[in-house]
Scaffold this motif. Structure first.
Motif, PDB file in Angstrom:
ATOM      1  N   TYR A  74      -5.800  -6.745 -17.867  1.00 37.73           N
ATOM      2  CA  TYR A  74      -5.068  -5.382 -17.712  1.00 37.73           C
ATOM      3  C   TYR A  74      -3.486  -5.826 -17.294  1.00 37.73           C
ATOM      4  CZ  TYR A  74      -9.656  -5.226 -14.848  1.00 37.73           C
ATOM      5  OH  TYR A  74     -10.491  -5.498 -14.105  1.00 37.73           O
ATOM      6  N   LEU A  75      -3.080  -6.723 -18.478  1.00 40.56           N
ATOM      7  CA  LEU A  75      -1.595  -6.748 -18.634  1.00 40.56           C
ATOM      8  C   LEU A  75      -1.521  -5.720 -19.642  1.00 40.56           C
ATOM      9  CD1 LEU A  75      -1.273 -10.246 -18.047  1.00 40.56           C
ATOM     10  CD2 LEU A  75      -0.496  -8.624 -17.166  1.00 40.56           C
ATOM     11  N   GLU A  76      -1.600  -4.191 -19.453  1.00 38.15           N
ATOM     12  CA  GLU A  76      -1.465  -3.398 -20.574  1.00 38.15           C
ATOM     13  C   GLU A  76      -0.051  -2.453 -19.912  1.00 38.15           C
ATOM     14  OE1 GLU A  76      -4.418  -1.549 -22.507  1.00 38.15           O
ATOM     15  OE2 GLU A  76      -5.258  -3.184 -23.080  1.00 38.15           O
ATOM     16  N   GLY A  77       0.856  -1.849 -20.355  1.00 36.51           N
ATOM     17  CA  GLY A  77       2.017  -1.178 -19.942  1.00 36.51           C
ATOM     18  C   GLY A  77       2.861  -1.821 -18.921  1.00 36.51           C
ATOM     19  N   PRO A  78       4.194  -1.029 -18.247  1.00 40.19           N
ATOM     20  CA  PRO A  78       4.958  -1.961 -17.335  1.00 40.19           C
ATOM     21  C   PRO A  78       3.454  -3.029 -16.513  1.00 40.19           C
ATOM     22  CG  PRO A  78       5.315   0.220 -18.088  1.00 40.19           C
ATOM     23  CD  PRO A  78       4.520   0.103 -18.658  1.00 40.19           C
ATOM     24  N   SER A  79       4.075  -3.826 -15.885  1.00 38.14           N
ATOM     25  CA  SER A  79       3.595  -4.496 -14.968  1.00 38.14           C
ATOM     26  C   SER A  79       4.325  -5.257 -14.069  1.00 38.14           C
ATOM     27  CB  SER A  79       2.327  -5.694 -14.935  1.00 38.14           C
ATOM     28  OG  SER A  79       1.352  -4.939 -16.199  1.00 38.14           O
ATOM     29  N   ALA A  80       3.497  -5.619 -12.744  1.00 34.87           N
ATOM     30  CA  ALA A  80       4.757  -5.837 -11.325  1.00 34.87           C
ATOM     31  C   ALA A  80       3.221  -6.830 -11.257  1.00 34.87           C
ATOM     32  CB  ALA A  80       5.154  -5.243 -11.232  1.00 34.87           C
ATOM     33  N   ILE A  81       3.937  -8.078 -10.640  1.00 31.03           N
ATOM     34  CA  ILE A  81       2.972  -8.976  -9.835  1.00 31.03           C
ATOM     35  C   ILE A  81       3.248  -9.215  -8.657  1.00 31.03           C
ATOM     36  CG2 ILE A  81       4.076 -11.024 -10.710  1.00 31.03           C
ATOM     37  CD1 ILE A  81       1.656 -11.974 -11.365  1.00 31.03           C
ATOM     38  N   ALA A  82       2.443  -9.124  -7.319  1.00 31.01           N
ATOM     39  CA  ALA A  82       2.547  -8.963  -5.883  1.00 31.01           C
ATOM     40  C   ALA A  82       1.716 -10.443  -5.707  1.00 31.01           C
ATOM     41  CB  ALA A  82       2.063  -8.378  -5.565  1.00 31.01           C
ATOM     42  N   ILE A  83       2.133 -11.392  -5.193  1.00 31.66           N
ATOM     43  CA  ILE A  83       1.504 -12.768  -4.751  1.00 31.66           C
ATOM     44  C   ILE A  83       1.756 -13.298  -4.060  1.00 31.66           C
ATOM     45  CG2 ILE A  83       1.903 -15.185  -5.872  1.00 31.66           C
ATOM     46  CD1 ILE A  83       3.193 -14.311  -8.413  1.00 31.66           C
ATOM     47  N   SER A  84       0.830 -13.789  -3.101  1.00 36.29           N
ATOM     48  CA  SER A  84       0.913 -14.291  -1.697  1.00 36.29           C
ATOM     49  C   SER A  84      -0.329 -15.684  -0.937  1.00 36.29           C
ATOM     50  CB  SER A  84      -0.297 -13.429  -0.700  1.00 36.29           C
ATOM     51  OG  SER A  84       0.273 -13.654   0.694  1.00 36.29           O
ATOM     52  N   LYS A  85       1.098 -16.238  -0.825  1.00 34.90           N
ATOM     53  CA  LYS A  85       0.288 -17.768  -0.574  1.00 34.90           C
ATOM     54  C   LYS A  85       0.020 -17.837   0.939  1.00 34.90           C
ATOM     55  CE  LYS A  85       2.609 -20.398  -4.015  1.00 34.90           C
ATOM     56  NZ  LYS A  85       3.506 -21.411  -4.750  1.00 34.90           N
ATOM     57  N   GLY A  86       0.265 -16.845   1.720  1.00 35.49           N
ATOM     58  CA  GLY A  86      -0.992 -17.198   3.215  1.00 35.49           C
ATOM     59  C   GLY A  86      -1.711 -16.009   3.222  1.00 35.49           C
ATOM     60  N   ASP A  87      -1.263 -14.971   3.216  1.00 35.64           N
ATOM     61  CA  ASP A  87      -2.788 -13.966   3.770  1.00 35.64           C
ATOM     62  C   ASP A  87      -3.033 -13.377   2.527  1.00 35.64           C
ATOM     63  OD1 ASP A  87      -4.350 -12.040   4.828  1.00 35.64           O
ATOM     64  OD2 ASP A  87      -2.044 -11.221   5.757  1.00 35.64           O
ATOM     65  N   ALA A  88      -4.733 -13.785   2.444  1.00 37.40           N
ATOM     66  CA  ALA A  88      -5.403 -12.786   1.389  1.00 37.40           C
ATOM     67  C   ALA A  88      -5.322 -11.400   0.570  1.00 37.40           C
ATOM     68  CB  ALA A  88      -6.258 -13.949   1.128  1.00 37.40           C
ATOM     69  N   THR A  89      -4.794 -10.736   2.406  1.00 38.22           N
ATOM     70  CA  THR A  89      -5.316  -9.309   2.179  1.00 38.22           C
ATOM     71  C   THR A  89      -3.613  -8.518   1.801  1.00 38.22           C
ATOM     72  OG1 THR A  89      -5.971  -9.147   4.718  1.00 38.22           O
ATOM     73  CG2 THR A  89      -7.602  -9.899   1.987  1.00 38.22           C
ATOM     74  N   ALA A  90      -2.804  -9.068   2.234  1.00 39.57           N
ATOM     75  CA  ALA A  90      -1.188  -8.378   2.309  1.00 39.57           C
ATOM     76  C   ALA A  90      -0.957  -8.072   0.932  1.00 39.57           C
ATOM     77  CB  ALA A  90      -0.228  -9.750   3.341  1.00 39.57           C
ATOM     78  N   PRO A  91      -0.394  -8.346  -0.573  1.00 45.21           N
ATOM     79  CA  PRO A  91      -0.935  -7.730  -1.046  1.00 45.21           C
ATOM     80  C   PRO A  91      -1.399  -6.275  -2.050  1.00 45.21           C
ATOM     81  CG  PRO A  91      -0.787  -9.902  -2.053  1.00 45.21           C
ATOM     82  CD  PRO A  91      -0.966  -9.879  -1.044  1.00 45.21           C
ATOM     83  N   ALA A  92      -2.814  -6.281  -1.536  1.00 41.06           N
ATOM     84  CA  ALA A  92      -3.703  -4.818  -1.470  1.00 41.06           C
ATOM     85  C   ALA A  92      -3.582  -4.274  -0.217  1.00 41.06           C
ATOM     86  CB  ALA A  92      -5.394  -5.817  -1.485  1.00 41.06           C
ATOM     87  N   ARG A  93      -3.010  -5.350   1.155  1.00 38.91           N
ATOM     88  CA  ARG A  93      -3.194  -3.856   1.990  1.00 38.91           C
ATOM     89  C   ARG A  93      -1.870  -3.211   2.353  1.00 38.91           C
ATOM     90  NH1 ARG A  93      -3.977  -7.519   5.125  1.00 38.91           N
ATOM     91  NH2 ARG A  93      -1.452  -7.956   5.617  1.00 38.91           N
ATOM     92  N   ILE A  94      -0.575  -3.555   1.478  1.00 41.45           N
ATOM     93  CA  ILE A  94       0.346  -3.266   1.140  1.00 41.45           C
ATOM     94  C   ILE A  94       0.392  -2.656   0.316  1.00 41.45           C
ATOM     95  CG2 ILE A  94       2.878  -4.087   0.854  1.00 41.45           C
ATOM     96  CD1 ILE A  94       2.652  -6.501   2.922  1.00 41.45           C
ATOM     97  N   LEU A  95       0.212  -2.964  -0.914  1.00 40.61           N
ATOM     98  CA  LEU A  95      -0.110  -1.872  -2.634  1.00 40.61           C
ATOM     99  C   LEU A  95      -0.375  -1.176  -2.146  1.00 40.61           C
ATOM    100  CD1 LEU A  95       0.476  -4.677  -4.666  1.00 40.61           C
ATOM    101  CD2 LEU A  95       2.034  -3.349  -4.023  1.00 40.61           C
ATOM    102  N   CYS A  96      -2.173  -0.819  -1.551  1.00 41.75           N
ATOM    103  CA  CYS A  96      -2.533   0.457  -1.656  1.00 41.75           C
ATOM    104  C   CYS A  96      -2.569   1.395  -0.182  1.00 41.75           C
ATOM    105  CB  CYS A  96      -4.445  -0.443  -0.835  1.00 41.75           C
ATOM    106  SG  CYS A  96      -5.049  -1.082  -1.758  1.00 41.75           S
ATOM    107  N   LYS A  97      -1.068   0.775   0.689  1.00 38.81           N
ATOM    108  CA  LYS A  97      -0.985   1.867   1.298  1.00 38.81           C
ATOM    109  C   LYS A  97       0.498   2.717   0.796  1.00 38.81           C
ATOM    110  CE  LYS A  97       1.273   1.984   5.769  1.00 38.81           C
ATOM    111  NZ  LYS A  97       1.388   1.777   7.034  1.00 38.81           N
ATOM    112  N   PHE A  98       1.170   1.953   0.410  1.00 39.22           N
ATOM    113  CA  PHE A  98       1.965   2.257  -0.493  1.00 39.22           C
ATOM    114  C   PHE A  98       1.971   3.008  -1.339  1.00 39.22           C
ATOM    115  CE2 PHE A  98       5.996   2.956  -2.891  1.00 39.22           C
ATOM    116  CZ  PHE A  98       7.167   2.796  -1.795  1.00 39.22           C
ATOM    117  N   ALA A  99       1.078   3.645  -2.509  1.00 36.51           N
ATOM    118  CA  ALA A  99      -0.230   4.097  -3.768  1.00 36.51           C
ATOM    119  C   ALA A  99       0.121   5.471  -2.707  1.00 36.51           C
ATOM    120  CB  ALA A  99      -0.751   3.385  -3.862  1.00 36.51           C
ATOM    121  N   LYS A 100      -0.669   5.145  -1.828  1.00 36.45           N
ATOM    122  CA  LYS A 100      -1.247   6.931  -1.354  1.00 36.45           C
ATOM    123  C   LYS A 100       0.305   7.316  -0.210  1.00 36.45           C
ATOM    124  CE  LYS A 100      -5.571   4.907   0.681  1.00 36.45           C
ATOM    125  NZ  LYS A 100      -5.599   4.362   2.542  1.00 36.45           N
ATOM    126  N   ASP A 101       0.996   6.892  -0.453  1.00 34.30           N
ATOM    127  CA  ASP A 101       2.499   7.941  -0.493  1.00 34.30           C
ATOM    128  C   ASP A 101       2.852   8.076  -1.163  1.00 34.30           C
ATOM    129  OD1 ASP A 101       1.316   7.719   2.704  1.00 34.30           O
ATOM    130  OD2 ASP A 101       2.314   5.749   3.036  1.00 34.30           O
TER     131      ASP A 101
END
Length: 195
Positions: A74-101
């Motif tokens: 999946y590493l093609e084009g510009p990529s940023a990485i979101a890493i969570s060591k505490g809440d496993a679903t936090a990156p997906a939850r925040i990024l999906c919500k942000f991507a909707k808007d």
């Protein structure tokens, strides 16, 4: 200094960040305005998520031999990485919500607790509430019966306490013989004409 020597500390930094991570999510950030990027970083930081932009080649080297190796395709084009060591679903939850808007932000893939997920999988994971929300729901469900019991006890105490509790069985006992007496004459009168 050779280019490899310059890149090695960056690869080591990425490897160190993902070492104990619960989840890692890759996004394509092209098209985000500075204000949108700042807001996204703020939301992620508040949730304890590390958000960085690295070159794909650096991330590929850091992912080699780890549970995140599945993200290399999946590493093609510009990529940023979101890493969570505490809440496993936090990156997906925040990024999906942000991507909707903000349609400019595109999710690529992620690894949550050792499993590689595509965009559809991340979307499903984003629906899982945070640990704090789940704990508050659990606490609420435990407290509800206790609160109802306390409310009933309080109402009994307001109506006269033990006298109200003792009076209720006495009233029921008084009503029972009266009801039996009312039924008994009706049965006797029905039997009398038959004789």
């Amino acid at each position: 200094m050779a280019k490899v020597e310059l890149k090695q500390p960056i690869v080591q930094a990425i490897a160190e960040e993902i070492k104990d991570a619960e989840s890692v999510v890759l996004v394509d950030y092209r098209g985000l305005t500075v204000a949108q990027d700042t807001e996204l970083r703020k939301q992620l930081r508040e949730a304890g998520v590390v958000y960085r932009v690295y070159k794909n080649t650096m991330m590929k080297r850091a992912f080699e031999g780890t549970a995140y190796e599945g993200l290399e395709s999946y590493l093609e084009g510009p990529s940023a990485i979101a890493i969570s060591k505490g809440d496993a679903t936090a990156p997906a939850r925040i990024l999906c919500k942000f991507a909707k808007d903000t349609p400019a932000l595109e999710l690529k893939a992620g690894v949550v607790e050792g499993t590689v997920y595509d965009v559809a999988g991340l979307s499903e994971l984003s629906k899982i509430p945070s640990r704090e929300e789940l704990l508050s729901k659990l606490l609420g469900s435990i407290q509800s019966p206790l609160a109802n019991f306390a409310r009933v006890i309080n109402q009994i105490a307001e109506k006269g306490g033990a006298d109200a509790v003792e009076a209720a069985p006495a009233e029921e006992a008084a009503e029972a013989p009266a009801a039996e007496a009312a039924e008994a004459p009706a049965e006797e009168t029905a039997e009398t004409p038959a004789e």
